[in-house]
Design an enzyme around this catalytic site. Structure first.
Site, PDB file in Angstrom:
ATOM      1  N   GLN A  18      43.748  43.827  46.043  1.00 33.50           N
ATOM      2  CA  GLN A  18      42.467  44.403  45.633  1.00 33.50           C
ATOM      3  C   GLN A  18      41.343  43.434  45.964  1.00 33.50           C
ATOM      4  O   GLN A  18      41.353  42.297  45.494  1.00 33.50           O
ATOM      5  CB  GLN A  18      42.526  44.664  44.120  1.00 33.50           C
ATOM      6  CG  GLN A  18      41.259  45.211  43.523  1.00 33.50           C
ATOM      7  CD  GLN A  18      41.204  44.933  42.022  1.00 33.50           C
ATOM      8  OE1 GLN A  18      42.053  44.266  41.465  1.00 33.50           O
ATOM      9  NE2 GLN A  18      40.161  45.436  41.376  1.00 33.50           N
ATOM     10  N   SER A  33      36.199  41.369  43.509  1.00 34.54           N
ATOM     11  CA  SER A  33      35.349  40.263  43.048  1.00 34.54           C
ATOM     12  C   SER A  33      34.831  39.426  44.210  1.00 34.54           C
ATOM     13  O   SER A  33      35.502  39.283  45.235  1.00 34.54           O
ATOM     14  CB  SER A  33      36.143  39.343  42.127  1.00 34.54           C
ATOM     15  OG  SER A  33      36.500  40.011  40.953  1.00 34.54           O
ATOM     16  N   SER A  73      44.874  38.390  44.124  1.00 37.66           N
ATOM     17  CA  SER A  73      46.291  38.045  44.046  1.00 37.66           C
ATOM     18  C   SER A  73      47.041  38.834  45.108  1.00 37.66           C
ATOM     19  O   SER A  73      46.650  39.933  45.492  1.00 37.66           O
ATOM     20  CB  SER A  73      46.856  38.310  42.646  1.00 37.66           C
ATOM     21  OG  SER A  73      46.461  39.545  42.177  1.00 37.66           O
ATOM     22  N   GLU A  84      43.442  49.788  35.984  1.00 35.80           N
ATOM     23  CA  GLU A  84      43.700  48.394  35.634  1.00 35.80           C
ATOM     24  C   GLU A  84      43.812  48.276  34.116  1.00 35.80           C
ATOM     25  O   GLU A  84      44.715  47.656  33.588  1.00 35.80           O
ATOM     26  CB  GLU A  84      42.559  47.500  36.134  1.00 35.80           C
ATOM     27  CG  GLU A  84      42.751  46.034  35.766  1.00 35.80           C
ATOM     28  CD  GLU A  84      41.618  45.157  36.285  1.00 35.80           C
ATOM     29  OE1 GLU A  84      40.464  45.616  36.265  1.00 35.80           O
ATOM     30  OE2 GLU A  84      41.890  44.034  36.700  1.00 35.80           O
ATOM     31  N   GLU A 132      33.758  38.243  26.957  1.00 31.82           N
ATOM     32  CA  GLU A 132      32.374  38.661  26.705  1.00 31.82           C
ATOM     33  C   GLU A 132      32.172  40.114  27.130  1.00 31.82           C
ATOM     34  O   GLU A 132      31.532  40.897  26.422  1.00 31.82           O
ATOM     35  CB  GLU A 132      31.403  37.754  27.468  1.00 31.82           C
ATOM     36  CG  GLU A 132      31.272  36.334  26.897  1.00 31.82           C
ATOM     37  CD  GLU A 132      32.464  35.441  27.222  1.00 31.82           C
ATOM     38  OE1 GLU A 132      33.232  35.767  28.139  1.00 31.82           O
ATOM     39  OE2 GLU A 132      32.633  34.419  26.530  1.00 31.82           O
TER      40      GLU A 132
END
Lengths: 357, 397, 357, 397
Positions: B116, B119, B151, B234, B367
């Site tokens: 994936q 990010s 990953s 996810e 957060e």
């Protein structure tokens, strides 16, 4: 009440140490060093201890030192913590030096003060102040036994080994020393072994070791303060410039409030570390209480600061190529070093007449 | 074959018939898996022709059990979590018929590993800020940019890639989603080392990488919507399994306490018991969530479970080091390794302490999770957004 | 594993209890009651216990109860917590009833189930489960001694008094009872005294008292869950409508994150309270562990929720004329009742083989 | 009299001369205090004619000591904290000559008690949101509104009042500051009962109250600026005093631990020691702040000290109740009392627990203090303000 502020001389000293460390030990260099076999940064140590004179601050001038006190030495410890510098300041210039001063030893202590030799107390680094159990036997002026987990044990020229009847100096070459892969590779441990190693008794009784550990614990609090300050500064700088959702993440109130709490904890850590250093400097009767409070408090603050530093840096703080983990590993190791907060609270309970159940 | 979705009995009949035709002991592993896919017995709730037979999802477990009982080979799901857990549902939801036909079979059989590519260094929690550019050039796209925290990238055949195709509109509107061929020229995978010393993840550098337009998933500009399919799945995959009491790190520390009486102090005991209770409470909350899901009542508790375990893993592993004293100052290995899975319990206490720090960052920071709970569960006002109507290119970065 | 969900019957029951409490015990009424001499709200109790049947949920039908279980009773406890209702549900319908059921008593238990009489265990309310030390002497079928801090002691018609050889029932009129100004005036304490009070033995040995305390502690966790939920709901509602600096204070991230953490803790409290109630209902061997976990956890969560409720309401939450303090006082008292978290953790340590140092 | 500010020697000479003329034992108390004021020996750093003689502030302590040694009556500062601590500096900074001349002498002598009318039900942390309206009517103002958290209002002669005079401009610009005659018609003071049962504070209802324009402090619309003088002085007065080890609540709990061995458990000991250390750390931080101030280096640590003690008072008093077990379930008195001062140590443990809850609300909530530290000390960005340029009347309330 002790003086908890920094004097002008201390501020100047701080500036000098900080400049020196910034020049010779930027964190990228420290990081590169942790994967090398070198047990510490010898070049840095010679500059700091020898030329700058940081190792002899608390040693009287007649013994080759600067004739200042543990207050000034504590300022150096702060800066070393802030820079996570891989030098044997705490172990040689504080713990071993304090033990030798208490013992009235005057040869080796001068060498340490000038940074010409490095000595460390041969105790497991997690040992709290007090009287560590002797792990070696003495027979015919020679030592036999094992002491695991000695901080800066590989960097040392001399090992100061506690035995039942006092403290012995052993030439490092006469001891077995195995490097330990350490959680904090900026202050490495070694497992030491003595197999009939020739030794010289430098102190009778337990007083010298006790002084070394107690002074070490007092000044470790200042190192922890420096770690915490370094973490807070790095984190504040990061959150001001890291944008997510179109805003610097430092504009998000949850982070702001956590950083405010951290700042508050650090102002307290500064006060307790100063008090401990001042007590060590003056031989104040409050020393034992001050050390127990400082270690219980500053250990937790430094770890908290490092953990928040990692978290608030997000993914980048979790990588090898960032300084946050150097702080984290040193902070967590320092919290265990010379007694965990738990051990210090237990010691404190006895000192302030709050007996356990 | 009837047109109504099969029930449990019908499914077990089909499995039996399949096994009668394909002896697991005598059939080549890959051949067996492909045949199982073609028989619609791979993921039974998928459509016919795509490895399924429109059966209820709940029956999957029974089918898997029957195959396992017969000694059938598995598709090694542990090696292709992103493929099975995220790529497949995304392809199903947003792929064309051709894309599904091409990608789903080798994905399920494990021939193709997926990764994936979401990010970026500048786009973590704020995924939609991503800046990897894809520029159209006829029937292909030219892609440049950098992805992180990928990953399996070093083993993957295909990647789920989200890109910026229109920098002139607000960020959520200018994204496009692709399937990336990880063997294409210009795709460079580098290990991303983490504070434990090892590298579970990768950075992926994309330099003038060509992607055929046929590998676009969803419409141009529709990348954010397609991404939500991936991310929803996810979240589902986290925290679902039942765990016995004293599992994981608390079990390690409790074992240490029992085995090493010399380490015990009253203060550590207090801390151990406090954490033991908290872990047990989090475990029971996870179990309650599992029961809710099993009863068909999905709840929002998953975010809370992840939040709680991140914190507790960190606290418990921290306590372990303190309990060990000087021994806690040791580490096992700083060399850069490439582990295929994370196993907290088999490495040293120091590793556990360090690795647990990632639990509150990976897969949604604590957060972000608190924000989700506050807004979606408690209905509190959202953060004030300054980036909603600003063209992506004008956003501060 | 026990069933941790609520069934349909339980949801219906909750709705009924909530409506009843909303109608008869709005918090303004509860607040007005705390300054009255009345030890509890008798009218409310008759409606809830008698007409609604909430007191007999766990009592078999042949003894005059509803033949449900402690699971259903726990739902009532939640709603009572949420409403900070001043009724002797925990003391009479749970603790005394469980003790009498364990003792095989069948007269009084029916009266309790129908709400016609109120009985309470005469133990200091802070007593943890286990075997409370007998505080009274038995001589010739009469009791002598003092038991301070008995919850709902003034509301009781019958006191169930632990003695060395079993549990005795004493008519409240035969005991001395002094009202105690209580931190939680919604569940008041009384100091009780027995001066040769005529008594009837209802149980031999310590089993009955133990069952009363253990079941009480299990269901107190559900009451604490209800308190926490009530606090969270009130706080969330407040922060959505209270504006400061032109924004609802619920839009400030620091508050949002704290409320998210509180919500997470409450989801855990719900799970552990359900598990404890289910274990009590089934006589599950995990009961003792479940109760210790539930009390250690739910006590802390309820107190935290009440403290956040006060704080996030700001000045208004600090006033008498707001419901927050009713929650705070009940939560803090409930945390101490039937054993503090500390006592429960100590008990747990023995149960799960984690011996103290 | 010389025009140069007097030094320590000169001041002690003046005190001696004053005492020679006014025998404390033989002089009426009020007469004595008024004479001391007129001699410029009241607050020596104030200007001449206003009770001072322009001396350095640091010399005040010496002067007070000399008077105390001579057995002179005090002005009972504990009864007029707001007058001496906040009203006087505000009058000095923003008052006209007439106002200073009129108000300062009876304020200092204690003849006039002062109170502060700032907070409102809708304006707590956000003081500038206040809505108490003052409308001009010739040379007087007509005031309507409600104030809360007004300590001493029931004994005060004068009040420091901030009002809204222009609702059509953004909130900070439309405020005006007055001195309110608390005996004026339309001023109604009601006790504000708090969760401890007692009422330290008041609500003040203002209904068509007339204030002469001569009692306006500062310009019309300048109320926010004048308020900051008052509030700055509030902050200075907090956390300044040196405290010995084990002062306050921790001392109470430590004493309980020592006196009642039967209450001790290992778990409570751990908690007690953890809090003891934290309190000692906060105490040393307070001491360091005091040394900084004494060395003329004021620091921002005051906010941190207040923050820390609020939290610690709450935790320590909570621990005390748990330590007491069943005894901790008792309270001393719920009747509505009107205490003249808060004494944590003389009341019951339950009172301490409840009263300490106010520590994180009164005098700046802990949330506001954290924001101040984050923004003013750490330099983090301010909250996004949606109320800056909005007329007060259009703000959501």
């Amino acid at each position: 009440m002790t003086d908890l502020l920094y004097g002008e001389i201390e501020s100047d000293l701080r500036g000098g140490v900080r400049d020196l460390l910034a020049g010779k030990a930027p964190w990228t260099g420290v990081l590169a060093g942790v994967e090398k076999d070198d047990p510490f940064d010898a070049d840095l140590w010679h500059a700091l201890a020898g030329r700058f004179g940081a190792a002899g601050l608390a040693v009287p001038e007649e013994l080759g030192g600067a004739g200042a006190s543990w207050r000034e030495a504590a300022v150096v410890a702060e800066e070393i913590g802030r820079a996570v510098a891989p030098v044997p300041f705490l172990t040689s210039a504080v713990m071993a030096t304090a033990a030798l001063l208490a013992a009235g030893e005057s040869d080796l202590v001068g060498d340490l003060a000038e940074g010409e030799r490095i000595a460390v107390l041969a105790v497991p680094f997690g040992t709290p102040p007090g009287e560590p159990p002797a792990r070696v036997r003495v027979a015919g002026g020679a030592l036999t036994g094992e002491v695991p987990g000695v901080a800066d044990g590989l960097a040392a020229d001399v090992l100061l080994v506690p035995a039942a009847d006092g403290l012995y100096a052993v030439d490092a070459a006469d001891a077995g020393r195995a490097p330990v892969t350490s959680l904090d590779m900026t202050r490495r441990l070694a497992d030491t072994a003595f197999d009939g190693a020739p030794a010289r008794r430098v102190a009778d009784g337990p007083g010298a070791v006790r002084a070394g550990l107690l002074t070490g614990a007092a000044l470790l609090a200042s190192e922890q303060l420096g770690i915490a300050e370094g973490c807070l500064d790095a984190t504040v700088a990061h959150v001001k410039t890291r944008y997510q959702f179109g805003r610097p993440i430092g504009s998000y109130q949850a982070l702001k409030h956590r950083l405010a709490d951290l700042w508050t904890a650090i102002t307290q850590a500064r006060a307790v570390a100063r008090h401990a250093a001042a007590c060590a400097a003056a031989g104040d009767p409050d020393l034992e209480i001050a050390v127990a409070v400082a270690q219980a408090h500053c250990s937790a603050v430094a770890v908290k600061a490092a953990e928040e530093c990692v978290q608030m840096h997000g993914g980048i703080g979790f990588t090898w190529e960032h300084s946050a983990h150097l702080y984290l590993k040193r902070a967590k190791s320092a919290a265990i070093a010379l007694g965990t907060p738990d051990r210090h609270r237990a010691a404190l309970a006895a000192l302030v007449d709050l007996p356990p159940a | 074959m009837s047109t109504a979705p099969p029930d449990a009995d019908e499914l077990s009949r089909r499995v039996a018939a399949f096994l009668a035709e394909h002896d697991p002991a005598a059939t080549d592993r890959l051949k067996f898996l492909r045949a199982r896919f073609d028989a619609g017995l791979a993921w039974v709730h998928y459509p016919r022709g795509l490895g399924g037979c429109d059966a209820p999802r709940a029956l999957q477990r029974d089918v898997d059990r029957l195959f396992a009982k017969a000694g059938a080979p598995t598709n090694r799901p542990e090696r292709n979590g992103i493929g099975l857990g995220m790529a497949a549902p995304t392809l199903l939801a947003a792929g064309t018929d051709e894309q599904r036909a091409r990608f789903l079979r080798p994905l399920w059989t494990g021939e193709d590993i997926w990764c994936q590519l979401f990010s970026e260094p500048g786009a973590g929690s704020d995924l939609a800020a991503l800046g990897t550019r894809a520029v159209r050039d006829g029937d292909r796209w030219i892609v440049n940019g950098q992805k992180v925290w990928t990953s399996m990238a070093h083993e993957a055949r295909w990647g789920l890639l989200v890109t910026r195709t229109d920098p002139d509109v607000p960020k959520h509107r200018g994204m496009t989603y692709f399937v990336l061929d990880m063997t294409a020229p210009g795709v460079e995978v580098r290990p991303l080392r983490q504070l434990t010393g090892e590298a579970e993840f990768n950075e992926v550098f994309l330099t003038d990488v060509e992607i055929p337009d046929a590998h676009r998933l969803g419409e141009v500009g529709d990348g954010w919507r397609v991404s939500t399919h991936t991310l929803m799945n996810e979240r589902v995959s986290i925290g679902g399994a039942a765990v016995p009491r004293e599992s994981g790190m608390i079990g390690v520390v409790a074992g240490l306490w029992r085995d090493r009486p010399e380490l015990r102090t009253p203060g550590l005991h207090g801390e151990l018991m406090r954490l033991w209770v908290e872990v047990e409470a989090a475990r029971l909350a996870g179990e309650r969530l599992r029961q809710s899901l099993a009863a068909g009542r999905p709840g929002p508790e998953g975010s809370g479970t992840k939040l709680a375990f991140a914190k507790l893993n960190q606290e418990v592993s921290g306590l372990e080091l303190e309990m060990l004293g000087t021994d806690g100052l040791r580490y096992d290995d700083w060399t850069m390794r490439r582990p295929s899975e994370v196993d907290f319990t088999r490495r040293s206490p120091g590793y556990r302490y360090l690795r647990a720090k990632g639990n509150s960052i990976e897969g949604g920071t604590s957060e972000i999770l608190r924000g989700i709970i506050a807004e979606r569960v408690l209905g509190l006002p959202g953060e004030i957004r300054v980036d909603k109507d600003v063209p992506w290119k004008d956003l501060p970065k």
